[in-house]
Design a protein around this motif. Structure first.
Motif, short mmCIF file in Angstrom:
data_model
loop_
_atom_site.label_atom_id
_atom_site.label_comp_id
_atom_site.label_asym_id
_atom_site.label_seq_id
_atom_site.Cartn_x
_atom_site.Cartn_y
_atom_site.Cartn_z
N PRO B 9 0.83 -1.21 0.00
CA PRO B 9 0.00 0.00 0.00
C PRO B 9 0.86 1.26 0.00
O PRO B 9 2.00 1.24 0.47
CB PRO B 9 -0.77 -0.11 1.32
CG PRO B 9 0.14 -0.89 2.21
CD PRO B 9 0.88 -1.86 1.32
N ASP B 10 0.30 2.35 -0.52
CA ASP B 10 0.94 3.66 -0.44
C ASP B 10 0.69 4.21 0.96
O ASP B 10 -0.37 4.76 1.24
CB ASP B 10 0.34 4.58 -1.51
CG ASP B 10 0.83 6.01 -1.36
OD1 ASP B 10 1.87 6.22 -0.70
OD2 ASP B 10 0.17 6.90 -1.91
N ASP B 13 -0.28 7.99 1.66
CA ASP B 13 -1.56 8.57 1.26
C ASP B 13 -2.05 9.47 2.39
O ASP B 13 -2.11 9.04 3.55
CB ASP B 13 -2.57 7.43 1.02
CG ASP B 13 -3.94 7.96 0.67
OD1 ASP B 13 -4.23 8.05 -0.53
OD2 ASP B 13 -4.71 8.29 1.59
N MET B 16 -5.01 7.96 4.49
CA MET B 16 -4.78 6.69 5.18
C MET B 16 -3.54 6.69 6.07
O MET B 16 -3.30 5.73 6.81
CB MET B 16 -4.64 5.57 4.13
CG MET B 16 -5.93 5.13 3.50
SD MET B 16 -7.00 4.25 4.66
CE MET B 16 -6.21 2.63 4.68
N PHE B 19 -3.54 5.48 9.69
CA PHE B 19 -3.79 4.04 9.80
C PHE B 19 -2.48 3.27 9.66
O PHE B 19 -2.16 2.41 10.48
CB PHE B 19 -4.79 3.62 8.71
CG PHE B 19 -5.08 2.15 8.66
CD1 PHE B 19 -5.97 1.57 9.55
CD2 PHE B 19 -4.46 1.33 7.71
CE1 PHE B 19 -6.25 0.21 9.50
CE2 PHE B 19 -4.73 -0.03 7.66
CZ PHE B 19 -5.63 -0.60 8.55
N TRP B 20 -1.72 3.62 8.61
CA TRP B 20 -0.47 2.88 8.36
C TRP B 20 0.61 3.24 9.39
O TRP B 20 1.39 2.37 9.79
CB TRP B 20 0.03 3.15 6.93
CG TRP B 20 -0.92 2.63 5.89
CD1 TRP B 20 -1.62 3.34 4.97
CD2 TRP B 20 -1.30 1.25 5.68
NE1 TRP B 20 -2.40 2.51 4.19
CE2 TRP B 20 -2.22 1.22 4.60
CE3 TRP B 20 -0.94 0.04 6.29
CZ2 TRP B 20 -2.79 0.04 4.14
CZ3 TRP B 20 -1.52 -1.13 5.82
CH2 TRP B 20 -2.42 -1.13 4.76
N TRP B 41 -15.43 4.53 8.06
CA TRP B 41 -14.57 3.58 7.38
C TRP B 41 -15.18 3.27 6.03
O TRP B 41 -16.33 2.87 5.99
CB TRP B 41 -14.38 2.28 8.18
CG TRP B 41 -13.31 1.44 7.53
CD1 TRP B 41 -13.50 0.40 6.67
CD2 TRP B 41 -11.90 1.64 7.66
NE1 TRP B 41 -12.29 -0.06 6.25
CE2 TRP B 41 -11.29 0.68 6.82
CE3 TRP B 41 -11.10 2.55 8.37
CZ2 TRP B 41 -9.90 0.59 6.70
CZ3 TRP B 41 -9.73 2.45 8.24
CH2 TRP B 41 -9.14 1.46 7.41
N PRO B 42 -14.48 3.47 4.95
CA PRO B 42 -13.13 4.04 4.85
C PRO B 42 -13.07 5.46 5.43
O PRO B 42 -14.06 6.17 5.42
CB PRO B 42 -12.88 4.07 3.34
CG PRO B 42 -13.85 3.12 2.75
CD PRO B 42 -15.04 3.11 3.63
N PRO B 43 -11.86 5.85 5.90
CA PRO B 43 -11.72 7.17 6.52
C PRO B 43 -11.90 8.31 5.53
O PRO B 43 -11.79 8.11 4.33
CB PRO B 43 -10.30 7.15 7.07
CG PRO B 43 -9.58 6.12 6.27
CD PRO B 43 -10.60 5.10 5.89
N LEU B 129 1.19 -4.67 8.15
CA LEU B 129 -0.19 -4.98 7.78
C LEU B 129 -0.94 -5.50 9.01
O LEU B 129 -0.51 -6.47 9.61
CB LEU B 129 -0.12 -6.07 6.71
CG LEU B 129 -1.17 -6.18 5.63
CD1 LEU B 129 -1.29 -4.91 4.82
CD2 LEU B 129 -0.79 -7.36 4.72
#
Lengths: 392, 136
Positions: B9-10, B13, B16, B19-20, B41-43, B129
Motif C-alpha cells: 500500500p501507499d 496517502d 490513510m 492508519f499505516w 470507514w473508509p476514513p 499490515l
C-alpha cells in the motif's frame, strides 16, 4: 439528496430505440487487436440497422476501452463526430452506455450513437488482478494489500455472508449455472455450447474462492459487440423492429469502494439496490411485467442477489427463487437466455444487452413467447447501471 | 522474505497515513467524527466539512468474523506461500468492517461470528499490515 424521480426522466422514457446490433464470434483468442474488432462490431451493428457510418455522430463506450474515439471514427468513416463518452467501472458501465446515449440524443447533442464493448480477456496474462505492480493507492489500498484482489474473492465475501444469513445453498448457485449452460446449448455463438452441466458436476467443481468454485465463475472471453441508438422518430424508417429504451439508471450506492464496498448502508446490500430503486421509479413497467431478465452474472451469486435487488423476490429469497427450473426457458422468469457471462461469453455484460434486444425483436435462439419487456443489468458491487427494454 | 511483486500500500496517502503509521507502531487506528461519534470507514480526509470534526483513535483491535473466503489457486505469486489463504471481513467491536486475512487458523477452524484479534505483520521497514488471528 433531492429525489429526481423523475419528471426530467420522462424526456428519455421510450424516446430512443436500439435499432441495430452486431458482434463478432466470441473466442478464447480472437487473434486481432480490439482497435480492429471494435470497428467491425460497430460496422455490423450499422449494417443491421441499415445505417451508414455517415449517419453516426455520437459514440458511447467503456472507460476501459483502450481504443480512441477518433481512431474508430476514422476507420469507420464517421465524418461528424460531435458527442462521445467513456463510462467507468467495468461491467457496471454496460447499460450506462445506453443511458448516456439517450441523454445525448434527447437533448440534441447527437442524433445517432454507437455503443460498444471490445475486450480481449481470453489470455491468462490479461487478468488485471494478475498485474498488480505499483504501490496500491486509494480505494484499492483498502483490500488489495491483504490479497483480496480477485473478483471471485470479493464477491465470495458477499456470497458467503448471504449463505450464512439466509440459508442460501451452493445448489442455488448451481441452479443459476445450470440454467445459463442450458440456454447456451442452442446458441451457436456460446463458448459453452455442447458442454452441458449437471448438478453433480457443478457440486464437484474445484474451489477457487470457497464457497465459490470453478462453475460459479464466468468465462474469460475475447469479444466485440456494438449497438446503435437513435430517436424513435428516426427508428421508424429503419430496417429493424425498434427496441425501446423504456427506463435506464446508473448508481454508485452509499460509501462506495470500487468493488469491495462492505461498509455501505444498508449493510452488505450491493450497488444494484440503489440502481434498482431509480430504475423502477422511472419505469411504468415493474418487475412482474418482465418476460425475462438478463441479470449480470460475473459469478452465480450475483444473479441471486440481483433477483432480490431488482425486486423479483424479497431479500434472502433469491436462493429458493431459483428452484424448480424457474430461471430456465420454460420457467416463470427465464434469465440469461443467451447463456450470459457464464456460458455465452464474458464481455462485461454487453452481450446481455444484445440478448435483451433479440428477445424484444423476437429473434432469440431461446425466444420467450410474446416477449414484451426485459430487464438488463450491469455488474453488482461496482457502480452500476440497468435498463428496461420493451416493444415499440 | 516478502515477494518482490507484493502489492504494497501507499502508506503516504494523506487520508490513510494515520492508519499505516499506527500499524507500524502496533496499533489499529480508526477514525471517528467528534460531533456525532460516528466512525468513518473508509476514513475521510481531515479537511472534511471544514475540518476539526474528525479524529483518529486507537481501536480495541478485537472483532468478529463477518464473512470469509478461502482462496485457492490460481492466485497472486506474492501470496502463494499462504494458500489456502483465509480472506476475512472482520466486524471490529467499534463497528466498521475491515478486510484482512487470518493467521494461525486453518480454513476448517473458521466460523461466522468467531472472535478475532489484530496481529501485526511487518512486511517492510515502512509497511506493517494489520491481519487477524483467533481471539482465544
Amino acid at each position: 439528496m433531492a429525489d429526481v424521480g423523475d419528471d426530467l426522466f420522462r424526456r428519455i422514457q421510450d424516446r430512443v430505440a436500439i435499432v441495430g446490433i452486431g458482434h463478432l464470434p466470441f473466442a478464447k483468442d480472437i487473434g486481432r487487436p480490439i482497435a480492429d474488432t471494435a470497428v467491425e462490431a460497430i460496422q455490423l451493428a450499422l449494417d443491421d440497422a441499415g445505417l451508414e457510418a455517415e449517419d453516426v455522430d455520437g459514440m458511447s463506450m467503456f472507460e476501459m476501452e483502450s481504443t480512441h474515439e477518433v481512431s474508430i471514427a476514422r476507420r469507420l468513416g464517421v465524418e461528424g463526430l460531435r458527442w462521445w463518452d467513456k463510462i467507468s467501472y467495468g461491467g457496471g458501465a454496460s447499460c450506462a452506455t445506453l443511458m448516456h446515449a439517450a441523454a445525448a440524443i434527447t437533448s440534441g447533442l447527437a442524433t445517432t450513437v454507437v455503443c460498444h464493448r471490445a475486450r480481449n480477456r481470453g489470455a491468462k496474462t490479461s487478468r488485471p488482478w494478475a498485474q498488480e505492480r505499483e504501490l496500491v493507492r486509494d480505494d484499492k489500498a483498502l483490500h488489495v494489500p491483504w490479497g483480496l484482489v480477485r473478483p471471485v474473492d470479493v464477491i465470495g465475501m458477499w456470497a458467503h455472508r448471504h449463505m450464512h444469513e439466509y440459508g442460501t445453498r451452493r445448489e442455488h448457485f448451481g441452479n443459476v449455472a445450470i440454467a445459463a449452460r442450458k440456454h447456451a446449448q442452442r446458441n451457436p455463438y456460446a463458448m459453452m455450447r455442447d458442454r452441458p452441466l449437471d448438478m453433480e458436476t457443478y457440486l464437484a467443481g474445484r474451489p477457487i474462492g470457497w464457497p465459490l468454485t470453478f462453475y460459479d465463475c464466468c468465462l474469460e472471453t475475447d469479444g466485440a459487440l456494438a449497438c446503435v441508438v437513435t430517436s424513435v422518430e428516426r427508428a421508424r424508417d429503419l430496417r429493424q423492429r425498434p427496441v425501446l429504451l423504456h427506463a435506464v439508471a446508473q448508481a454508485s450506492g452509499s460509501n462506495p469502494v470500487h468493488l469491495a464496498n462492505y461498509n455501505n448502508t444498508p449493510a452488505m446490500e450491493t450497488t444494484s439496490v440503489f440502481c434498482a430503486k431509480l430504475l423502477w421509479q422511472r419505469s411504468a413497467l415493474q418487475p412482474r411485467d418482465m418476460d425475462c431478465a438478463q441479470i449480470y452474472d460475473a459469478f452465480t451469486p450475483l444473479v441471486i442477489t440481483g433477483l432480490e435487488d431488482y425486486g423479483f423476490c424479497r431479500r434472502g429469497e433469491g436462493g429458493p427463487f431459483t428452484e424448480g427450473g424457474r430461471l430456465e426457458l420454460d420457467g416463470a422468469l427465464p434469465v440469461l437466455t443467451s447463456g450470459g457471462g457464464l456460458a455465452e461469453a464474458y464481455v462485461h455484460g454487453f452481450n446481455l444487452i444484445l440478448e435483451g434486444v433479440r428477445q424484444i425483436r423476437g429473434t432469440s435462439v431461446n425466444q420467450v413467447p410474446d416477449c414484451k419487456a426485459t430487464l438488463v443489468t450491469g455488474a453488482s458491487g461496482v457502480a452500476t447501471s440497468a435498463a428496461v427494454l420493451r416493444v415499440a | 522474505m516478502m515477494h518482490p511483486d507484493y502489492p504494497l500500500p501507499d502508506v503516504d496517502d494523506p487520508v490513510m497515513r494515520p492508519f499505516w503509521d499506527g500499524a507500524r507502531e502496533g496499533r489499529l487506528m480508526l477514525q471517528r467524527d467528534r460531533t456525532t461519534g460516528l466512525l468513518h470507514w473508509p476514513p475521510k480526509p481531515m479537511y472534511w466539512k471544514g475540518g476539526a470534526r474528525l479524529e483518529w483513535f486507537v481501536a480495541s483491535g478485537r472483532g468478529r468474523i463477518y464473512s470469509y473466503v478461502v482462496a485457492h489457486e490460481p492466485f497472486l505469486p506474492a501470496f502463494q506461500h499462504l494458500l489456502p489463504l483465509v480472506l476475512v471481513l472482520v466486524e471490529v467491536d467499534e463497528g466498521p468492517r475491515l478486510v484482512g486475512y487470518m493467521v494461525g487458523c486453518r480454513p476448517d477452524e473458521m466460523a461466522f461470528g468467531m472472535r478475532v484479534r489484530v496481529v501485526f505483520e511487518r512486511l517492510t521497514e515502512r509497511v506493517t499490515l494489520p491481519v487477524w488471528g483467533p481471539d482465544r
